[in-house]
Design a protein around this motif. Structure first.
Motif, short mmCIF file in Angstrom:
data_model
loop_
_atom_site.label_atom_id
_atom_site.label_comp_id
_atom_site.label_asym_id
_atom_site.label_seq_id
_atom_site.Cartn_x
_atom_site.Cartn_y
_atom_site.Cartn_z
N LYS A 5 0.84 -1.21 0.00
CA LYS A 5 0.00 0.00 0.00
C LYS A 5 0.87 1.25 0.00
O LYS A 5 0.54 2.26 -0.63
N ALA A 6 1.98 1.18 0.73
CA ALA A 6 2.88 2.35 0.79
C ALA A 6 3.48 2.63 -0.59
O ALA A 6 3.50 3.77 -1.04
N VAL A 7 3.95 1.58 -1.26
CA VAL A 7 4.57 1.79 -2.58
C VAL A 7 3.51 2.27 -3.58
O VAL A 7 3.77 3.16 -4.40
N PHE A 8 2.31 1.72 -3.47
CA PHE A 8 1.22 2.13 -4.37
C PHE A 8 0.88 3.63 -4.15
O PHE A 8 0.71 4.39 -5.11
N ALA A 9 0.82 4.00 -2.88
CA ALA A 9 0.53 5.41 -2.57
C ALA A 9 1.64 6.32 -3.12
O ALA A 9 1.38 7.42 -3.64
N TYR A 10 2.85 5.85 -3.02
CA TYR A 10 4.00 6.62 -3.52
C TYR A 10 3.90 6.78 -5.04
O TYR A 10 4.14 7.86 -5.59
N LEU A 11 3.51 5.69 -5.72
CA LEU A 11 3.37 5.76 -7.18
C LEU A 11 2.29 6.77 -7.57
O LEU A 11 2.45 7.55 -8.50
N ASN A 12 1.19 6.77 -6.81
CA ASN A 12 0.13 7.75 -7.08
C ASN A 12 0.66 9.16 -6.94
O ASN A 12 0.40 10.03 -7.75
N LYS A 13 1.43 9.34 -5.87
CA LYS A 13 1.98 10.67 -5.61
C LYS A 13 2.94 11.09 -6.72
O LYS A 13 2.98 12.26 -7.12
N LEU A 14 3.71 10.12 -7.23
CA LEU A 14 4.67 10.43 -8.29
C LEU A 14 3.99 10.56 -9.66
O LEU A 14 4.62 10.93 -10.64
N GLY A 15 2.72 10.19 -9.71
CA GLY A 15 1.98 10.31 -10.98
C GLY A 15 2.17 9.13 -11.91
O GLY A 15 2.01 9.26 -13.13
N VAL A 16 2.49 7.95 -11.35
CA VAL A 16 2.62 6.75 -12.19
C VAL A 16 1.26 6.06 -12.28
O VAL A 16 0.63 5.80 -11.25
N GLU A 17 0.86 5.76 -13.49
CA GLU A 17 -0.44 5.10 -13.67
C GLU A 17 -0.30 3.59 -13.48
O GLU A 17 0.57 2.96 -14.10
N VAL A 18 -1.13 3.02 -12.61
CA VAL A 18 -1.18 1.56 -12.46
C VAL A 18 -2.55 1.15 -12.99
O VAL A 18 -3.58 1.49 -12.40
N VAL A 19 -2.55 0.47 -14.14
CA VAL A 19 -3.84 0.13 -14.77
C VAL A 19 -4.21 -1.29 -14.34
O VAL A 19 -3.56 -2.26 -14.75
#
Ligand SMILES: Cc1cc2nc3c(=O)[nH]c(=O)nc-3n(C[C@H](O)[C@H](O)[C@H](O)COP(=O)(O)OP(=O)(O)OC[C@H]3O[C@@H](n4cnc5c(N)ncnc54)[C@H](O)[C@@H]3O)c2cc1C
Length: 379
Positions: A156-170
Motif C-alpha cells: 500500500k505504501a509503494v502504491f501510494a507513492y506511485l500515485n503521488k509520483l503520478g505513475v499510472e497503475v492500470v
C-alpha cells in the motif's frame, strides 16, 4: 523513455517507482488488482530461507537489498505516511535431536562468512526468551539482526507513492502479448482486451505468470508457481518475540500479536485454495515446535504462488535476443527481501546505466545446471 511494467507485485511496483524517479514515463499493467498475489501472501521475512544453500553471488545480492531497507522505510513513511512495520525481532532456529546437524553447521559457517551475528543458545537460554517453544529442543541458533516487514502495508505504501509520483497503475488489464517490429525488437504490449501500449522498454515482472508471455515471445523463462499456504493465529503481543524457523514450519509474530504459520512448498500448478492436509501439517508442526500456541485462535488462512526458478535465484536483466525487453522475476522464496535491490538495479539498467553489482549470475539467459532443472528445490 517510455516503459511498460507488466505486473503490479512488489517487484513491478517498486521498480516502477525507481524508474519514475529517474525520469521515465512509466505505466504498470496488472491483470487483477495491484499487490494481491505472491507479494501480498508472503510472510515478509527479510532474510533468505537457508541462504547457505545458495551461491555466494546470491548472498551478496540479498545483503545489498537488505541494506537498502532502512532508507526505503524512511522514504515511504515520509512520502506517504504509511508505516510498513519493518521491525527487527531476530530469527531463532530451534534444533531438536533428530534434526539435520549439517544444516546447523552450514548456517554457522555462512553467518561467519557473511558477517551476520549469530548466537548459540542452550535450552534454558532459549526457553528463557521464548517460553512457548518446545522444551525438547537441545539448542537454538539466534540471529538478533533479522527483520520482517508487513507485506500488505509495504504494497500500500509503494502504491501510494506511485500515485503521488503520478505513475499510472492500470488494474484489470492483462497483457496478452508483446509487440515486436520487423527486427524482432519489443515495441510495446497488447492487453487481452485489445488495447495497445507502445513503449521503448517493457519490463516483464509478472511473477509466476511470466513464463507464458516469455514463451509466446519465443524465449524460455523457466519460472513456475510454487504454492505456499499460511495460517494466521491471533494471540497476545509478545507471545513469540522472534521469527521462529524450522524445516517443518516457520512462525512470524507481528507487532499486534498475530502470528503467521507458514508455509507449504507445493508443485501443483495454479491450484488455488487451502487444503486439509497442508493445514493439518502446519498445525501439527505448531504443536510440536511451539506447544505454547496450543490454544491460539485461528483467524484466517491463505495461499500464494511463489515465482519459482530452477536454482532458486531471480532472473534479472535484458533479454539479449529481444531488444527492448527486460526481465525481473523468479524471486521464489525471497522476493520481498530482494525487491529494493531489484528495483534499483533494473531502473538503472533500463535507463542506460550499468548496474554497480555483477549481475551475470542472475542473467535470464544463464546456463542452469542440469541437476537444478530436475525439480524446484526446497531452498
Ligand atoms: C506463502 C509465501 C511466503 C513467502 N514468504 C516470503 C518471505 O518471508 N520473504 C520474502 O522475501 N519473500 C517471501 N515470499 C516470496 C515473495 O512473496 C515473492 O518472491 C515476491 O512477492 C514476488 O513478487 P513479484 O512481484 O515478482 O510477484 P507477484 O507478487 O506474484 O506479482 C506479479 C503480478 O503480476 C501480475 N500479472 C501476471 N501476469 C500478468 C499479465 N499477463 N498482465 C498483467 N499482469 C500480470 C499478477 O496478477 C501479479 O499481481 C513468500 C511467498 C509466499 C507465497
Amino acid at each position: 523513455m517510455k516503459v511498460i511494467v507488466i505486473g503490479a507485485g512488489i517487484v513491478g511496483l517498486l521498480t516502477a517507482c525507481r524508474l519514475k524517479q529517474q525520469g521515465a514515463d512509466v505505466v504498470v499493467l496488472e491483470k487483477g488488482w495491484m499487490g494481491q498475489e505472491s507479494s501480498w501472501a508472503g510472510a515478509g521475512i527479510l532474510f533468505p530461507i537457508h541462504p547457505w544453500l545458495y551461491p555466494d553471488d546470491y548472498s551478496a545480492l540479498v545483503h545489498a537489498s537488505l541494506s537498502l531497507y532502512p532508507a526505503l522505510q524512511r522514504e515511504l513513511t515520509s512520502e506517504t505516511g504509511w508505516d510498513i512495520q519493518r521491525i527487527q525481532n531476530g530469527l531463532l532456529i530451534p534444533c531438536f535431536e533428530d534434526d539435520n546437524t549439517h544444516h546447523q553447521q552450514a548456517a554457522l559457517a555462512w553467518s561467519e562468512k557473511f558477517k551476520w551475528q549469530v548466537e548459540q543458545l542452550n535450552p534454558s537460554q532459549a526457553l528463557a526468551i521464548e517460553p512457548n517453544l518446545s522444551s525438547k529442543l537441545n539448542q537454538a541458533l539466534r540471529w538478533p539482526d533479522v527483520c520482517q516487514v508487513r507485506n500488505p502495508k509495504l504494497l500500500k505504501a509503494v502504491f501510494a507513492y506511485l500515485n503521488k509520483l503520478g505513475v499510472e497503475v492500470v488494474e484489470n488489464s492483462e497483457v496478452g502479448s508483446l509487440c515486436e517490429d520487423n527486427t524482432g525488437s519489443v515495441t510495446g504490449v497488447v492487453t487481452v482486451h485489445g488495447k495497445r501500449f507502445d513503449s521503448d522498454a517493457v519490463l516483464l515482472a509478472a511473477g509466476s505468470w511470466s513464463h507464458e508471455l516469455a514463451e509466446q515471445s519465443g524465449f524460455s523463462l523457466p519460472v513456475r508457481p510454487v504454492k505456499g499456504q499460511i495460517i494466521l493465529l491471533k494471540t497476545e503481543p509478545g507471545t513469540l518475540k522472534h521469527i521462529i524457523k524450522h524445516d517443518d514450519a516457520y512462525f512470524v509474530p507481528r507487532q499486534d500479536g498475530r502470528i503467521l504459520v507458514g508455509a507449504s512448498m507445493e508443485d501443483v500448478g495454479f491450484e488455488r485454495g487451502n487444503t486439509v492436509s497442508i493445514l493439518h501439517q502446519l498445525l501439527g508442526a505448531t504443536l510440536k515446535l511451539v506447544p505454547g500456541l496450543e490454544h491460539a485462535e485461528i483467524e484466517q488462512q491463505w495461499m500464494g504462488f511463489r515465482p519459482g526458478s530452477p536454482d532458486g535465484m531471480p532472473f534479472l536483466g535484458p533479454v539479449a535476443a529481444k531488444a527492448g525487453l527486460w526481465v525481473a522475476t523468479g524471486h521464489y522464496r525471497n522476493g520481498v527481501a530482494l525487491a529494493p535491490i531489484t528495483a534499483n538495479v533494473m531502473a538503472d539498467w533500463i535507463m542506460g546505466h550499468k548496474p554497480s553489482l555483477d549481475m551475470a549470475a542472475f542473467s535470464p539467459e544463464r546456463k542452469l545446471i542440469e541437476s537444478s532443472l530436475v525439480g524446484y528445490p526446497n531452498l
